[in-house]
Design an enzyme around this catalytic site. Structure first.
Site: not given
Ligand code: AMP
Ligand code: ZN
Length: 111
Positions: A4, A99
């Protein structure tokens, strides 16, 4: 969860732009911001959706939201912010670790 990406951020195994951390949560900048300010509030405990909430996990989320409200002015969110929690595939959840998106820093539309 060793695969994850948010657990890896929590563990410090991959970098993130953290703006707050305590024993229960971490708050960092979304890598693909959808607003001038776009933060992610992530409980350190790995679970996927609100379906896996327990009273204890709910208390962590409540404290996290209060923390966001308290920090809002210093995070550029003093004029208000939007909270979004995507749940499951159809909602566009791409990271299977619960989140809360925090969006703001500019006037937000509603599409
Ligand atoms: P969701 O689509 O609601 O699951 O949101 C996941 C979010 O995580 C997206 O807005 C991505 O841009 C963000 N995300 C994914 N990987 C990273 C990372 N390494 N650092 C910061 N944000 C991330
Ligand atoms: Zn996790």
């Amino acid at each position: 969860m060793e695969t994850c990406i948010f657990c890896k951020i929590v563990a410090g195994e991959i970098p993130s732009a953290k703006v707050y951390e305590d024993g229960e949560i971490v708050i960092f900048k979304d890598i693909h911001p959808m607003a001038k300010v776009h933060l992610l509030v992530v409980p350190k405990d790995h679970y996927r959706t609100v379906k896996e909430l327990t009273p204890e996990r709910g208390e962590v989320l409540a404290r996290a939201l209060k923390k966001v409200a308290d920090l809002a002015p210093s995070l550029g969110l003093g004029n208000g912010f939007r909270l979004v929690v995507n749940q499951g595939e159809s909602a566009g959840q791409t990271v299977p670790h619960l989140h809360i998106h925090v969006l703001g820093g500019e006037p937000l539309g509603w599409e």
